[in-house]
Design an enzyme around this catalytic site. Structure first.
Site, PDB file in Angstrom:
ATOM      1  N   ARG A  16     -90.622   7.691  89.524  1.00  0.00           N
ATOM      2  CA  ARG A  16     -90.588   8.646  90.407  1.00  0.00           C
ATOM      3  C   ARG A  16     -89.432   9.564  90.268  1.00  0.00           C
ATOM      4  NH1 ARG A  16     -91.452   4.125  94.995  1.00  0.00           N
ATOM      5  NH2 ARG A  16     -90.628   2.930  93.278  1.00  0.00           N
ATOM      6  N   ARG A 333     -57.741  20.939  76.648  1.00  0.00           N
ATOM      7  CA  ARG A 333     -58.897  20.202  75.987  1.00  0.00           C
ATOM      8  C   ARG A 333     -58.250  18.790  75.480  1.00  0.00           C
ATOM      9  NH1 ARG A 333     -60.745  24.194  71.797  1.00  0.00           N
ATOM     10  NH2 ARG A 333     -61.832  22.353  71.099  1.00  0.00           N
ATOM     11  N   ALA A 423     -41.585  39.343  67.780  1.00  0.00           N
ATOM     12  CA  ALA A 423     -42.675  39.899  68.467  1.00  0.00           C
ATOM     13  C   ALA A 423     -43.903  40.163  67.497  1.00  0.00           C
ATOM     14  CB  ALA A 423     -42.708  40.627  69.463  1.00  0.00           C
ATOM     15  N   ARG A 440     -43.793  41.394  59.982  1.00  0.00           N
ATOM     16  CA  ARG A 440     -44.790  42.705  60.529  1.00  0.00           C
ATOM     17  C   ARG A 440     -44.230  43.866  59.657  1.00  0.00           C
ATOM     18  NH1 ARG A 440     -41.376  42.530  65.913  1.00  0.00           N
ATOM     19  NH2 ARG A 440     -39.881  44.049  65.331  1.00  0.00           N
TER      20      ARG A 440
END
Ligand code: UD1
Ligand code: CA
Length: 457
Positions: A16, A333, A423, A440
């Site tokens: 059921r 996580r 940065a 950079r």
């Protein structure tokens, strides 16, 4: 004291439920129904617990491993046939046997204890736990004689119109004199509407033998709910949720909206913790004192220290220290270890990483497979580049490092203690401690160049 045994019936498929999952494994507040039953029985003083398994037996056994012995019912020929499978383990013993269906997840230890005591005091050969139900549809009805003594139980499908009007139901929980039980079980026939060997028929057999058969009525029908379909499953979930939430509130936890707070059966929460609506806390989770959770946070298998805040965030299989600020909208996580006083801000994802005391990733970062020391500042947009499409690599960031905004740390890579990353850097080589690293392209300004461009057009 009388020896006590317990048999739990858990071999049915549960047609059921219309489910791939075997009925007794459907979770109620995160724990399989049958495990609720076994855990409550384990609180009682029982010498031996035997669970009858059949459909999904390996899975059921793995859930109950260490909590119960098992007997296999290869073909599901009915509840009496199910109990007979325990005969090789229990058949020769003297004492009282408690039989409980694995699909009654709300049954409480204290009710079963009261039933056992009633049974032992009345020196009955069988005692049924009964309840009054406003809508007894589907349950076996308890048929009593003119003197009010129990005569037999009739299943819904076999009951006459008049019998169906009876509102006293068989809850599926019973106590038996062990010897009398196994002796009577062999005399049960399957001559009924379902062609099954019904356990409740033992009552009539013993009664006709002139034995004392008794009934113990609980005032709480809700507790004896048998879950045969998903409607009843949702009812069980509601009741269990209320029970769990009330327990936490009584223990000093504030739930701003208990109707909209979902806490698993085995979760532990310290005092003065406040939980805002929409929070789901599940599995093997332990939350300290003075913690603030939610709104809308999901915490699974985590340890969370005192005075920590987790807002609108998800955390799984991790440990989170004291006085930590998480969220809004952070994702912790599995296998992460967040130490005390850390800040994990909005849109930060942490995977399989450790974060030392006082370190911060306040905005928009992905930190995976990293060991981050203490007092590290990961600027907005800091990313560990941990995956080359085939393998994952480790990033090590020592104490007191400052990582400027929008930096990529291409793993495997190490940043020494106190180093400063400019940065916009893409760091591909190790950075020594205390160094400034700029990785950079240099900026070039071409004065008045725009006018020249316009001339060309
Ligand atoms: C049963 C009782 C009914 C009672 C109700 C209470 C019988 C015949 N009827 O009905 O009187 O009011 O419980 O909830 O006992 N099982 C096995 N092997 C089998 C058949 C069943 O292990 O061959 C197990 C099922 O997995 C389940 C339990 O026994 O956990 C009860 O079986 P179910 O089919 O749900 O019985 P009900 O129709 O609910
Ligand atoms: Ca049932």
């Amino acid at each position: 004291m009388t020896n006590r045994y317990a048999v739990i019936l858990a071999a049915g498929q549960g047609t059921r439920m219309k489910s791939k999952l075997y009925k007794v494994l459907h979770p109620v507040c995160g724990k399989p129904m049958v495990e609720h039953v076994v855990d409550q029985i384990s609180i009682l003083n029982i010498n031996q617990i035997v669970t009858i398994v059949g459909h999904g037996s390996e899975l059921v056994k793995s859930h109950l491993d260490g909590k119960s012995a098992f007997a296999l019912q290869e073909e599901q020929l009915g509840t009496a046939h199910a109990v007979i499978q325990a005969e090789s383990v229990l058949g020769q013993l003297l004492g009282t046997t408690l039989v409980v269906c694995g699909d009654t997840p709300l049954i409480k230890a204290e009710t079963m204890e009261a039933l056992l005591q009633h049974h032992e005091k009345s020196e009955a050969k069988a005692t049924i736990l009964t309840a009054h139900s406003e809508d007894p549809t589907g349950y076996g009805r308890v048929i009593r004689n003119q003197d009010g003594l129990v005569e037999r139980i009739v299943e819904h499908k076999d009951a006459s119109e008049e019998e169906r009007n009876v509102q006293e139901i068989n809850t599926g929980t019973y106590c038996f004199d062990n010897k009398a039980l196994f002796e009577a079980l062999h005399r049960v026939s399957n001559d009924n509407a379902q062609g099954e060997y019904y356990l409740p028929d033992v009552i009539e057999i013993l009664q006709k033998d002139g034995e004392v058969v008794s009934a113990y009525q609980t005032s709480d029908f809700e507790e004896t709910l048998g879950v045969n379909d998903r409607v009843a499953l949702a009812k069980a979930e509601q009741t269990m949720k209320r029970r769990i939430n009330e327990l936490h509130m009584r223990n000093g936890v504030s739930l701003i909206d208990p109707n909209n707070t979902y806490i698993g059966s085995d979760v532990k929460i310290g005092r003065d913790t406040i939980i805002y609506p929409g929070s789901v806390i599940s599995g093997d989770t332990e939350i300290g004192e003075d913690v603030t959770i939610g709104p809308n946070s999901e915490i699974h298998n985590c340890k969370v220290g005192n005075t920590t805040t987790i807002k609108q965030s998800v955390a799984h299989d991790s440990s989170i220290g004291e006085n930590v600020q998480i969220g809004p909208f952070a994702h912790i996580r599995p296998q992460s270890e967040i130490h005390d006083e850390v800040k994990i801000g909005n849109f930060v994802e942490i995977k399989k990483s450790t974060f030392g005391k006082g370190s911060k990733a306040s905005h928009l970062s992905y930190i995976g497979d990293a060991e981050v020391g203490s007092n590290v500042n990961l600027g907005c947009g800091s990313i560990t580049v941990n995956y080359d499409g085939k393998k994952k690599y480790l990033t090590k960031i020592e104490d007191d490092v400052f990582v400027g905004c929008n930096s990529n740390l291409v793993a495997p890579v190490s940043i020494g203690k106190g180093a400063y990353i400019a940065a916009g850097s893409t760091i591909t080589e190790d950075v020594p401690g205390e160094a400034l690293s700029i990785a950079r392209a240099r900026q070039v300004n071409k004065e008045n160049y725009v006018a020249k461009l316009n001339e060309k057009k």
